[in-house]
Design an enzyme around this catalytic site. Structure first.
Site, mmCIF file in Angstrom:
data_model
loop_
_atom_site.group_PDB
_atom_site.id
_atom_site.type_symbol
_atom_site.label_atom_id
_atom_site.label_comp_id
_atom_site.label_asym_id
_atom_site.label_seq_id
_atom_site.Cartn_x
_atom_site.Cartn_y
_atom_site.Cartn_z
ATOM 1 N N LEU A 183 0.818 -1.220 0.000
ATOM 2 C CA LEU A 183 0.000 0.000 0.000
ATOM 3 C C LEU A 183 0.850 1.269 0.000
ATOM 4 O O LEU A 183 1.772 1.409 0.803
ATOM 5 C CB LEU A 183 -0.923 -0.005 1.234
ATOM 6 C CG LEU A 183 -1.849 1.196 1.407
ATOM 7 C CD1 LEU A 183 -3.198 0.744 1.974
ATOM 8 C CD2 LEU A 183 -1.238 2.256 2.324
ATOM 9 N N LEU A 184 0.515 2.149 -0.913
ATOM 10 C CA LEU A 184 1.126 3.486 -0.972
ATOM 11 C C LEU A 184 0.141 4.474 -0.350
ATOM 12 O O LEU A 184 -1.056 4.335 -0.549
ATOM 13 C CB LEU A 184 1.392 3.827 -2.437
ATOM 14 C CG LEU A 184 1.644 5.272 -2.896
ATOM 15 C CD1 LEU A 184 2.435 5.235 -4.221
ATOM 16 C CD2 LEU A 184 0.379 6.099 -3.088
ATOM 17 N N ASP A 200 0.699 8.778 1.414
ATOM 18 C CA ASP A 200 1.163 10.145 1.139
ATOM 19 C C ASP A 200 2.477 10.248 0.354
ATOM 20 O O ASP A 200 3.424 9.519 0.643
ATOM 21 C CB ASP A 200 1.449 10.889 2.453
ATOM 22 C CG ASP A 200 0.374 10.734 3.480
ATOM 23 O OD1 ASP A 200 -0.667 10.154 3.181
ATOM 24 O OD2 ASP A 200 0.605 11.178 4.617
ATOM 25 N N GLN A 256 4.827 7.080 1.385
ATOM 26 C CA GLN A 256 4.501 6.178 2.486
ATOM 27 C C GLN A 256 4.212 4.802 1.906
ATOM 28 O O GLN A 256 3.400 4.675 0.978
ATOM 29 C CB GLN A 256 3.253 6.698 3.226
ATOM 30 C CG GLN A 256 3.490 7.910 4.075
ATOM 31 C CD GLN A 256 4.178 7.544 5.380
ATOM 32 O OE1 GLN A 256 3.569 7.002 6.277
ATOM 33 N NE2 GLN A 256 5.462 7.838 5.457
ATOM 34 N N SER A 306 4.887 10.598 7.630
ATOM 35 C CA SER A 306 5.155 11.596 6.583
ATOM 36 C C SER A 306 6.027 12.762 7.026
ATOM 37 O O SER A 306 6.130 13.060 8.214
ATOM 38 C CB SER A 306 3.823 12.133 6.071
ATOM 39 O OG SER A 306 3.155 11.114 5.390
ATOM 40 N N ARG A 316 2.174 15.052 14.003
ATOM 41 C CA ARG A 316 2.965 14.445 12.914
ATOM 42 C C ARG A 316 3.065 15.315 11.665
ATOM 43 O O ARG A 316 2.454 16.351 11.560
ATOM 44 C CB ARG A 316 2.345 13.094 12.534
ATOM 45 C CG ARG A 316 0.871 13.133 12.167
ATOM 46 C CD ARG A 316 0.359 11.718 11.834
ATOM 47 N NE ARG A 316 -1.069 11.704 11.663
ATOM 48 C CZ ARG A 316 -1.944 11.387 12.624
ATOM 49 N NH1 ARG A 316 -1.524 11.051 13.829
ATOM 50 N NH2 ARG A 316 -3.241 11.413 12.375
ATOM 51 N N ASP A 317 3.851 14.802 10.718
ATOM 52 C CA ASP A 317 3.998 15.352 9.364
ATOM 53 C C ASP A 317 4.703 16.713 9.340
ATOM 54 O O ASP A 317 4.153 17.709 8.838
ATOM 55 C CB ASP A 317 2.629 15.455 8.654
ATOM 56 C CG ASP A 317 1.786 14.197 8.806
ATOM 57 O OD1 ASP A 317 2.381 13.114 8.989
ATOM 58 O OD2 ASP A 317 0.546 14.286 8.761
ATOM 59 N N GLU A 351 -3.539 17.285 9.203
ATOM 60 C CA GLU A 351 -2.413 16.463 8.763
ATOM 61 C C GLU A 351 -1.664 17.148 7.621
ATOM 62 O O GLU A 351 -2.208 18.000 6.919
ATOM 63 C CB GLU A 351 -2.925 15.087 8.287
ATOM 64 C CG GLU A 351 -3.588 14.283 9.383
ATOM 65 C CD GLU A 351 -3.878 12.836 8.984
ATOM 66 O OE1 GLU A 351 -3.656 11.942 9.803
ATOM 67 O OE2 GLU A 351 -4.340 12.610 7.854
HETATM 68 C C1 FRU Z 1 -2.013 10.963 6.105
HETATM 69 C C2 FRU Z 1 -1.288 10.229 7.223
HETATM 70 C C3 FRU Z 1 -0.271 11.126 7.874
HETATM 71 C C4 FRU Z 1 0.699 10.134 8.456
HETATM 72 C C5 FRU Z 1 0.710 9.056 7.402
HETATM 73 C C6 FRU Z 1 0.894 7.664 7.912
HETATM 74 O O1 FRU Z 1 -2.552 10.103 5.175
HETATM 75 O O2 FRU Z 1 -2.214 9.747 8.166
HETATM 76 O O3 FRU Z 1 -0.805 12.009 8.836
HETATM 77 O O4 FRU Z 1 1.968 10.668 8.648
HETATM 78 O O5 FRU Z 1 -0.535 9.145 6.722
HETATM 79 O O6 FRU Z 1 1.023 6.766 6.859
#
Ligand code: FRU
Length: 488
Positions: A43-44, A46, A62, A106, A166-167, A221
């Site tokens: 699975l791909l 972000d 990701q 991410s 995050r991110d 996010e």
């Molecule tokens: C967004 C998210 C981000 C997180 C990542 C995890 O799609 O939920 O907030 O870093 O995906 O895969």
């Protein structure tokens, strides 16, 4: 359904032959894309770390290798000279330390002093499965080696915020580096937190970013920030917005604020939030700037908490085609990346006048490639074009003159996706003429309206032989022009 033990394995835990068996299964999937970035298996989600560094573009995504579920995330790495042809570089970041034991989430690619700084979120689950998030750093040097800083650069959220933290987005402004982190107040409201640094390694918390969108969803996010045409743009994916008119129809949304940071970098003066995509599958986009100054955006053509028909084939999701951003009348416009024209191989053209009828094209079929379609309605009530037409299947672009809208309809596109959120997406549209630039692939359609006023990005899962194109007009006449450029 997957147990936590099955979901939280790193690629180095693969058993002999496990991944090659999965890849063999994926290869047979009828929905494999021909020119979109997709995972070889698994699975791909972000796009991550999008940047131009050391003479080429770098893009990560990701990735969970073992199947079509959200499990242990890695960063998978691609490079490109032109944003069109991508070379796979393999896994760039995988979990190694306790603070990232449940995934590399991410983040940003930031270039400074000939090094590429990769900021990401370390995702950890403790004994009671509570989330622990920290912001981390890895450095890619021009020899291609990646070295992680062994401790997080920010060990956790400040008081009064949850571990939905995050991110990181890192950028330079004036004499300082700034980091914006997607966050959640203890009251379960989304926001961004601002950190500042002078060396990219030690970071100090400033405060929550003040905006006039104080209560706007439960979690923000994937922030991004850039300046464009002398204006500042803050991009974010806020979760928990309610559908409103034609906006926010999907489970989650991404959009932009155009505005201005104050000198202290603690407030962003902004007006409206503009949803970035009007289609069914779009989330967590990121941008970078080309050496010639264009701002390019790539998004995940998919959504969290959503099942896709390709899951059973052992893979899920792809990225959008890259888009060029501009601002017109206070709104972001998105145009297809100029360089995509390099992919055009063969072209076919047809002009059809449809009068209360429906016509199936005999020389142009739904193939992977690009389409320019102009619909000029004379006195018809509705007119449009249907792609991927087969037995009880079609994906319809419709100009409705009576109700004054343009729509993308995937009610009969094939295997249904997320139907709880509806099967038609619309924008208000008043004119009798519409110009569409459409990118079609085996299992996706991206429709650009006029000069990039709107884009509808969607996955579709038709049968293999649903390959016709039909043009139609209801209650009157319309003139439809179609040019196809096939890519192979
Ligand atoms: C967004 C998210 C981000 C997180 C990542 C995890 O799609 O939920 O907030 O870093 O995906 O895969």
């Amino acid at each position: 359904s997957w147990s936590n033990e099955q979901r939280y394995r790193a690629i180095t835990d693969a058993k002999d032959g496990e991944l090659s068996a999965l890849e063999a299964k994926v290869t047979k999937s009828i929905w494999r894309q021909t020119y979109h970035i997709q995972p070889n298996y698994g699975l791909l989600n972000d796009p991550n770390g999008f940047c131009y560094y050391n003479g080429k573009y770098h893009l990560f995504y990701q990735w969970f290798p073992f199947g079509a579920v959200h499990g242990m995330k890695h960063w998978y790495h691609l490079t490109s000279a032109d944003l069109v042809d991508w070379q796979e570089e393999g896994v760039a970041l995988m979990p190694e330390f306790p603070h990232e034991s449940h995934g590399i989430f991410s983040g940003t690619g930031f270039v400074e002093e000939e090094q590429l700084y990769l900021f990401y979120t370390g995702n950890h689950r403790n004994e009671t499965w509570q989330r622990r998030s920290s912001q981390c750093l890895a450095i890619l040097s021009s020899d291609g080696k990646i070295e992680k800083v062994t401790e997080p650069v920010i060990s956790g959220p400040p008081k009064q915020y949850t571990h939905n933290f995050r991110d990181p987005k890192v950028f330079k402004k004036g004499n300082h580096y700034y980091m914006l982190v997607g966050a959640q107040r203890e009251a379960l409201e989304g926001c961004l937190l601002v950190y500042v640094s002078d060396d990219l390694k030690s970071w100090k918390f400033k405060q929550e970013l003040k905006t006039n969108h104080e209560s706007f969803g439960f979690m923000w996010e994937c922030p991004d920030y850039f300046s464009l045409q002398g204006q500042e743009v803050l991009l974010v994916s806020p979760q928990g917005l309610k559908a409103k008119g034609n906006d926010f129809q999907n489970i989650y949304h991404s959009g932009v604020f155009i505005g201005e940071f104050d000198e202290q970098m603690v407030s962003f003066d902004t007006h409206a939030f503009q949803e970035l995509d009007k289609g069914f599958d779009f989330y967590a986009p990121q941008t970078t700037q080309t050496p010639d100054g264009r701002q390019i955006l790539i998004g995940w053509m998919g959504l969290p908490d959503t099942d896709y028909p390709s899951d059973k084939d052992g893979w899920a999701n792809c990225l959008t085609t890259p888009r060029e951003l501009s601002i017109k009348n206070g709104r972001i416009q998105q145009q297809p990346l100029q360089e995509l024209k390099q992919k055009r191989v063969k072209t076919k053209h047809q002009q059809v006048r449809v009068a209360s009828s429906r016509e199936r094209l005999k020389t142009i079929f739904s193939e992977a490639g690009e389409y320019q379609v102009t619909i000029k309605v004379e006195d018809a009530k509705k007119a449009g074009i249907a792609f991927s037409v087969g037995e009880n299947e079609e994906t319809v672009c419709l100009l409705d003159r009576e109700s004054k809208y343009f729509s993308l309809d995937r009610t009969q596109s094939g295997i249904p996706v997320a139907t709880d959120f509806g099967t038609v997406r619309k924008m208000i549209y008043q004119q009798p003429t519409i110009q569409l630039t459409i990118f079609l692939d085996q299992s996706s359609i991206e429709v650009f309206v006029n000069d990039g006023e709107a884009v509808f990005s969607s996955r579709i899962f038709p049968k293999e032989d649903s390959r016709f194109i039909e043009l139609f007009a209801e209650n009157g006449t319309a003139q439809i022009d179609i040019t196809q450029w096939s890519y192979e």
